[in-house]
Design a protein around this motif. Sequence first.
Motif, short mmCIF file in Angstrom:
data_model
loop_
_atom_site.label_atom_id
_atom_site.label_comp_id
_atom_site.label_asym_id
_atom_site.label_seq_id
_atom_site.Cartn_x
_atom_site.Cartn_y
_atom_site.Cartn_z
N SER A 1 0.84 -1.20 0.00
CA SER A 1 0.00 0.00 0.00
C SER A 1 0.87 1.25 0.00
N ASP A 2 1.93 1.24 0.80
CA ASP A 2 2.87 2.35 0.79
C ASP A 2 3.55 2.49 -0.57
N LEU A 3 3.81 1.37 -1.22
CA LEU A 3 4.49 1.42 -2.52
C LEU A 3 3.59 2.05 -3.58
N PHE A 4 2.29 1.86 -3.48
CA PHE A 4 1.37 2.57 -4.38
C PHE A 4 1.49 4.07 -4.16
N GLY A 5 1.50 4.49 -2.89
CA GLY A 5 1.64 5.91 -2.58
C GLY A 5 2.93 6.49 -3.11
N LEU A 6 4.00 5.71 -3.04
CA LEU A 6 5.28 6.17 -3.58
C LEU A 6 5.21 6.30 -5.10
N GLY A 7 4.55 5.35 -5.76
CA GLY A 7 4.39 5.44 -7.21
C GLY A 7 3.55 6.65 -7.60
N ALA A 8 2.47 6.91 -6.85
CA ALA A 8 1.62 8.07 -7.14
C ALA A 8 2.38 9.37 -6.93
N LEU B 1 7.37 2.07 -12.35
CA LEU B 1 6.21 2.88 -11.98
C LEU B 1 4.90 2.15 -12.27
N ASP B 2 4.86 1.46 -13.39
CA ASP B 2 3.63 0.75 -13.73
C ASP B 2 3.31 -0.31 -12.70
N LYS B 3 4.33 -0.99 -12.21
CA LYS B 3 4.09 -2.03 -11.21
C LYS B 3 3.78 -1.42 -9.85
N LEU B 4 4.32 -0.26 -9.55
CA LEU B 4 3.96 0.43 -8.30
C LEU B 4 2.51 0.90 -8.33
#
Length: 677
Positions: free
Chosen positions: A223-230, A272-275
Amino acid sequence: MICCLNPDCPNPLNPDSNKLCQTCSTPLIPLLRNRFRVIRVLSDEGGFGRTYLSQDIDKLNERCVIKQLAPKFQGTWSQKKAMELFAEEAKRLQELGEHPQIPTLVAYFEQDHCMYLVQQFINGENLLKELQRRKVYKDRDIQAILLDILPILKFIHERGVIHRDLKPENIIRSHLDGRLSLIDFGSSKQFTSRVHNKIGTSIGSHGYSPIEQIRDGKAYPASDLFGLGATCFHLLTGISPFQLWMEHGYAWVASWRQYLRSPINAELDYVLDKLLQKDIQYRYQTTSEVIRELAPKSQLLLPPANSKATRVPTNQTKFLPRKFNILKSLVLVSAFILLFGFGDAWYQQYQHIQASLASRLSRSNHRQSNSEAVLSESATIALGNVSLAKTLKGGKNSILSVAISPDGKMIASNSDRTIKLWNLATGEEISTLNGHSLRVNVVSITPDGKTLVSGSDDNTIKVWNLATGKPIHTLIGHSDSVHALAISPDGKTIIDGSDDNTIKVWNLSTGQIIRTLVGHEFWVRSIVVSPDGQTLASGSFDKTIKVWNLAKGYAIRTLENAKTITCLAISPDGKILASASRDRTIKLWNLASGEEISTLMGHANTVTSVSFSPDGKTLVSGSRDRTIKLWNLSSKEEIFTLVGHTNTVTSVSFSPDGKTLVSGSDDHTIKIWRVAS
């Protein structure tokens, strides 16, 4: 000046002599807890209090940050929840503050019915303000941000904490040393089975927080990794994910590339796409996975996995002096010992060592570049049986795909949203084909040399008349990007692979769809047709290769692979299937039986492209390690390595007569190599 601590005061600054606030008449407090002097307001916390810049008089007036909790509605659920989070934040800072890039807890106390949390002051600027000031971030800036933040996340995740509010405002760059610090642990949550199994409170920032967190209140390291990607997306595009979320919900993450100001390199695009995957199962699950993806993309590459298989002719050593090769290896050994032996501390040590080495390498490369600049464009650089004849400058865009016409006179390549045609003999640009609305990923030329086919991030395939440069058909049917193309040997059929996990077969002359092949569970990024036109092979990010009966449209067999399949090729006699993978190897398969024949090892990073020579005796491969390798298919040994590209080699292809090899790269160039008979 003295600052009023009433969170609703519109003008809180007062002269030191005042006892009451001149704006709201609230009694002024010169020192909180007889220690902290509040200087000014940093931010308003939406009715629950404010954050102040302060001085700690017990530490020679050292600056600190004070967060105030003063909820308006006592006894409410909101007030109770706010107090719980405030206490948890203090606890997290006490536990995590030992990390040099997380603020330390200075004090936590109650005074005058308000709660106060005092933490270390980071003298710097958050990334949102930095974005507003500098406007543009390059690929290398985003990769540097990822490599600075990921070890911090690794540190907190290993201690069972999920931040849950990754966004540009919560990342501060220090004015002192440029390091990034992660702040605001008010939303953080302990990673326990309770988080897994029960619906919790939805906390986070819309657009930056993933669906499992906003919808269900569940939080994981991914979940944090999604936030980092965003966050990285926001910096690259200048577009707030919150605004996109308001307009499109989570649909924006499936088409995030359309918001890019300019194309990014393939490595960062993949990460980025995977994040940013909406579904958590398709996202990176740990920070270590992302670090492993990014670390090889730094200036220093991993040492060869097999010294025998990666031998380089002695006349190539001019690309990098021997003493620097030795130094590079020593640095890498040190860096990876630090990485796997001492946690996040590896990165600071690695940066320091890398900076010193990079300075020396830069001076050496500068001298080399000056010496190479005096070579005429027609000069060749001998490398065994292959010579570099010409380098074509593709502008500011990565070359993702190159195709050679059947008569060997023309090269086609992508160039962002356009396609460029080049004269292979002279290197001159012939023309540019315009029509796609997003980046072109792949190009292919029909066997008769009259037609070009292209696949794009705009989800379409275009069929072009090469004589006029005009589009004949636009094939519409995919719901995601097209990255793979093949044309049947008779020139009548187009087969493509898409990020919507499907393969479509089209009638080239009419543009009508014949059938859709379904079976892969992730992106289809490679397609190849056998010379007799009967068999199709497809490679996917689901780590499988599927072999299909092309005429009837059914899968014959599935070949399992340990890592993602990046590219495929079939030998001219139709007997051998070559597959390349993210495990840095090339596997050779018996196409008829599906049995593995052998594995070629030698590249130091992901193999991105493979192609057979027309006589079937040689295989060529390109890699993220920036090299091209030629392999003897009889002995299964490496012949030699071509060095010259300065970034990922994305595409390699032999001319029909086998006398020319063309390579495309993320360094924005196309190189033409002459192959001696």
